[in-house]
Write a protein that holds these residues in place. Structure first.
Motif, PDB file in Angstrom:
ATOM      1  N   TRP A 138       0.708  -1.323  -0.381  1.00 46.54           N
ATOM      2  CA  TRP A 138      -0.031  -0.224   0.535  1.00 46.54           C
ATOM      3  C   TRP A 138       0.900   1.173  -0.108  1.00 46.54           C
ATOM      4  CZ3 TRP A 138      -4.145  -1.005   4.171  1.00 46.54           C
ATOM      5  CH2 TRP A 138      -5.426  -2.557   3.850  1.00 46.54           C
ATOM      6  N   SER A 139       0.410   2.253  -0.734  1.00 48.15           N
ATOM      7  CA  SER A 139       1.337   3.687  -0.836  1.00 48.15           C
ATOM      8  C   SER A 139       1.354   3.957   0.529  1.00 48.15           C
ATOM      9  CB  SER A 139       0.509   4.830  -1.810  1.00 48.15           C
ATOM     10  OG  SER A 139      -1.317   4.800  -1.292  1.00 48.15           O
TER      11      SER A 139
ATOM     12  N   ASP B 155      -4.845   7.943   4.039  1.00 47.59           N
ATOM     13  CA  ASP B 155      -5.352   9.356   3.316  1.00 47.59           C
ATOM     14  C   ASP B 155      -6.887   9.402   2.554  1.00 47.59           C
ATOM     15  OD1 ASP B 155      -4.040  10.499   6.325  1.00 47.59           O
ATOM     16  OD2 ASP B 155      -1.930  11.817   4.716  1.00 47.59           O
ATOM     17  N   ASP B 156      -6.243   9.070   1.499  1.00 48.22           N
ATOM     18  CA  ASP B 156      -7.261   8.310   0.709  1.00 48.22           C
ATOM     19  C   ASP B 156      -8.587   8.457   0.668  1.00 48.22           C
ATOM     20  OD1 ASP B 156      -4.341   9.892  -1.036  1.00 48.22           O
ATOM     21  OD2 ASP B 156      -4.248   7.799  -2.271  1.00 48.22           O
TER      22      ASP B 156
ATOM     23  N   VAL C 124      -8.508  -2.540  -0.926  1.00 47.81           N
ATOM     24  CA  VAL C 124      -8.200  -3.504  -1.682  1.00 47.81           C
ATOM     25  C   VAL C 124      -6.607  -3.628  -2.080  1.00 47.81           C
ATOM     26  CG1 VAL C 124      -7.812  -4.144  -4.221  1.00 47.81           C
ATOM     27  CG2 VAL C 124      -9.603  -2.712  -3.719  1.00 47.81           C
ATOM     28  N   HIS C 125      -6.291  -5.447  -1.603  1.00 51.23           N
ATOM     29  CA  HIS C 125      -5.168  -5.519  -1.149  1.00 51.23           C
ATOM     30  C   HIS C 125      -4.435  -7.338  -1.758  1.00 51.23           C
ATOM     31  CE1 HIS C 125      -1.291  -7.785   0.791  1.00 51.23           C
ATOM     32  NE2 HIS C 125      -0.948  -6.340   0.967  1.00 51.23           N
ATOM     33  N   ASP C 126      -3.758  -6.554  -3.067  1.00 51.03           N
ATOM     34  CA  ASP C 126      -2.607  -8.206  -4.133  1.00 51.03           C
ATOM     35  C   ASP C 126      -4.710  -8.240  -5.259  1.00 51.03           C
ATOM     36  OD1 ASP C 126      -0.593  -8.100  -3.195  1.00 51.03           O
ATOM     37  OD2 ASP C 126      -0.734 -10.079  -1.938  1.00 51.03           O
TER      38      ASP C 126
END
Length: 264
Positions: free
Chosen positions: A170-171, A176-177, A192-194
């Motif tokens: 994750w960025s 924050d987004d 969402v991850h992978d």
């Protein structure tokens, strides 16, 4: 006690998480989940398996000066009025040190004893779904504390975390987004991850715009988990977890007055 600096101990806990992960169900497993029918009348005659009436919350607090001394609390609330119908706590040592990503191994033994007690003392009040102060599959290895409890106890379980858990990949702006998309009560955003939705950031109460992070522990799907959290949130944190947190903190503050192993 497992040593966090010992790679063998950590590997053993990772292996347990991997085994538990294979047993996690992210599908609805109860009729009330499929219909999303909750009790709207205290005198309802509908059978308990067909309607959601009892929601439980668990939390664990540790002594600020000694992280091996802990209090685990269980609180059960009844719908539709969210009245507390059962509460219990246990004070004892924890045998696993605090290691981020391994809280299930640390907290489950005390929580398990509380669940054994309600099964023995008041089985008619055993929660139909359990909310854990922590994460479910929103976890680096897909097996947070809510998964430990849900799989091992064979009970529908939801992770409701107050703190954002940043997963690998994750960025830096991911949290924050997410928050920018959440404005009012009921707003949610997929996490969402992978390529997989592992949780939702959710504004659960009209009284707070600060989200909680909801994820599946076991035996329920994510949309139904969000429905449950919204049903029982007066404030930012869902009421069963909030009540369990308050109880465990109250007891741990008086820990010096209680012998280890005290059950009340």
């Amino acid at each position: 006690m497992p040593d966090p600096s010992n790679s063998d101990d950590l590997q053993e806990m990772r292996q347990e998480q991997n085994l538990l992960r294979q047993c996690i169900s992210t599908c609805n497993t109860r009729l009330w989940q499929t219909t999303r029918q909750a009790a709207s009348d205290l005198n309802s005659k509908e059978p308990e398996w067909a309607i959601l009436r009892f929601i439980g919350g668990v939390d664990l607090s540790c002594h600020k000066d000694d992280q091996t001394k802990a209090c685990a609390a269980l609180v059960v609330l009844r719908l539709p009025d969210l009245e507390v119908v059962y509460k219990d706590f246990i004070v004892d040592d924890v045998t696993v040190p605090y290691i981020p990503g391994f809280l299930g191994a640390r907290e489950y033994p005390l929580i398990s004893r509380l669940l054994d007690r309600i099964r023995e003392k008041s089985p008619e009040l055993f929660p139909q779904v359990l909310l854990v102060d922590g994460n479910g599959i929103l976890h680096p290895r897909g097996c947070g504390s809510a998964c430990y409890v849900g799989v091992k106890e064979k009970v529908p379980c939801i992770g409701v975390a107050k703190t954002f858990f940043h997963l690998p990949g994750w960025s830096d702006t991911f949290e924050d987004d997410l928050r920018k998309t959440l404005i009012s009560h009921g707003d949610s955003a997929d996490m969402v991850h992978d390529g997989r939705v592992v949780g939702k950031a959710l504004i659960a109460s009209k009284k707070s715009t600060n989200p909680v992070f909801v994820s599946v522990g076991h035996g329920i799907d994510l949309e139904t988990a969000v429905w449950v959290v919204l049903l029982c949130s007066k404030y930012r944190v869902s009421e069963p977890v909030r009540q369990a947190d308050q109880l465990s903190r109250q007891i741990i503050n008086n820990l010096s007055k209680l012998p280890l192993g005290t059950l009340c």
